[in-house]
Design a protein around this motif. Sequence first.
Motif, PDB file in Angstrom:
ATOM      1  N   ILE A 156       2.243   2.436   0.862  1.00 20.41           N
ATOM      2  CA  ILE A 156       1.036   1.628   0.653  1.00 20.41           C
ATOM      3  C   ILE A 156       0.153   1.794   1.885  1.00 20.41           C
TER       4      ILE A 156
ATOM      5  N   GLU B 273       6.534  -3.056  -6.296  1.00 22.10           N
ATOM      6  CA  GLU B 273       5.940  -3.582  -7.535  1.00 22.10           C
ATOM      7  C   GLU B 273       5.260  -4.931  -7.289  1.00 22.10           C
TER       8      GLU B 273
ATOM      9  N   LYS C  66       1.956  -4.185  -5.680  1.00 19.38           N
ATOM     10  CA  LYS C  66       0.991  -3.689  -6.677  1.00 19.38           C
ATOM     11  C   LYS C  66       0.380  -4.855  -7.453  1.00 19.38           C
TER      12      LYS C  66
ATOM     13  N   ILE D 206      -3.412   1.040  -4.441  1.00 21.35           N
ATOM     14  CA  ILE D 206      -2.126   1.685  -4.168  1.00 21.35           C
ATOM     15  C   ILE D 206      -2.039   2.927  -5.042  1.00 21.35           C
TER      16      ILE D 206
END
Length: 477
Positions: free
Chosen positions: A361, A331, A334, A353
């Motif tokens: 990734i 996260e 991202k 992503i």
Amino acid sequence: MASHVLDFSTYYNIIDNKLTSTAITRHGINPANAQPNPEVPISTQADLDQAVEAAQKAFKIWSKTSFEERRAALHAYADAIEANAEKLAQILTMEQGKPLTQSSAEVGMAPGWIRGLSALEIPRNVIEETEEKTIIQRYTPIGVAAAIVPWNFPVLLAIGKIVSAVYTGNTVIVKPSPFTPYCGLKLVELATHSFPPGVVQCLSGDDTLGPMITEHPGIDKISFTGSILTGKRVMASCAKTLKRVTLELGGNDPAIICEDVDIDAVIPKVGILSYLCSAQICMMIKRLYVHEKIYDEFMEKLVAFVKTLKVGDGTGADIFFGPVQNKMQYEKAKELFGSITTENLKAALGGTIEDSTGYFIHPTIIDNPPEDSRVVHEEPFAPILPVLKWSDEEDVIDRANALETGLGSSVWCSDLDRASRIADQLQSGVVWVNSHFQVAPNAPFGGHKQSGMGVEWGLSGLLAYCNSQTQWLNKSP
């Protein structure tokens, strides 16, 4: 050897050489498929108190053993790890996500670290010797050490701390990361065959265990590897009892590529040393400064090379990029990738992503972003690499040194005198010329600035597990 072959289906705490569990358990997640890994204990304050008491009791005897005895026990331990290496590597891929080739390499380094560290001699320095008196400096073990191990290199970093503690006469309690507890528990289970009860113990836990350890008055030394933010909390907590503390914290390593390099020879090295373990290593190349004269060709060839590296489940053949290790890291990545759009950066490779079952990734390369962009300033711990142009030597050194981190850095240059001149001005605990991320058990490793305090490994690393004692020996009363 047969008795040392481990059962890898169940996982226990190791307290006083006994395998124990807890009323409440938890499990890690396999980052390649988001499936649960086996259950592990959640240690309580009572478990920790019991381990500390066993360690204190064992310390009284272990601290009086000779270096030869400790070395013999450590060598037996190295042999036991070798006997279980293949299975340990599989478990490491299951819990960490790194490809099996990289897991095997990490597990394979452990016995070398055990033998290498325990080959070092701890000195006894004679400071002055006259007819009246002798003054000596000697090194004595501190007591009970705690090893707080991160999730990116859970085998090698646990081993480095265990060996440094016990070889210098201390006892040690290992706390693996809640994300990757499995290899740590098995490494310490193996240690029960080589060391007396209480010398090497292991507690698995959740996020409450670390603070319990750093607050515990019966623990005398903390060796912590992890983030800068957590490192500051560890240090504040240790201050209450004046624990000895070694901190190995984050990095944002610059690599400076000079215009005289053999581009084709350097590209595969730089490509791999920017992305090993999906760039989740504090000492990976995180900022790549390429001389403007070769920038375009270098960039084109780097992109072409990185495209050849396969992404997938670490158990697959020829995989280079496994998943990032956990959802939190995924996260964060991202969120950082979002800055490519908001800051109008140009991705020469990747840049997005895509959703997948695991935390995958694809590698990303950012083409000459501004120095103040987030991808340059923040340690991503994900496979995103900013490549930046430089022309003036003094300027690129300033840019390389500009951040609050100072773990590693490298200079790539065909002229060794020039490379050394640049290397001497870089503010980091380790500087490599024409390589990056080379490590050895006899070479100290640590950071400058906010990348940590003190070093691990080498003689300096061993002495961090000792108190210095000065003795004045006067010949007559």
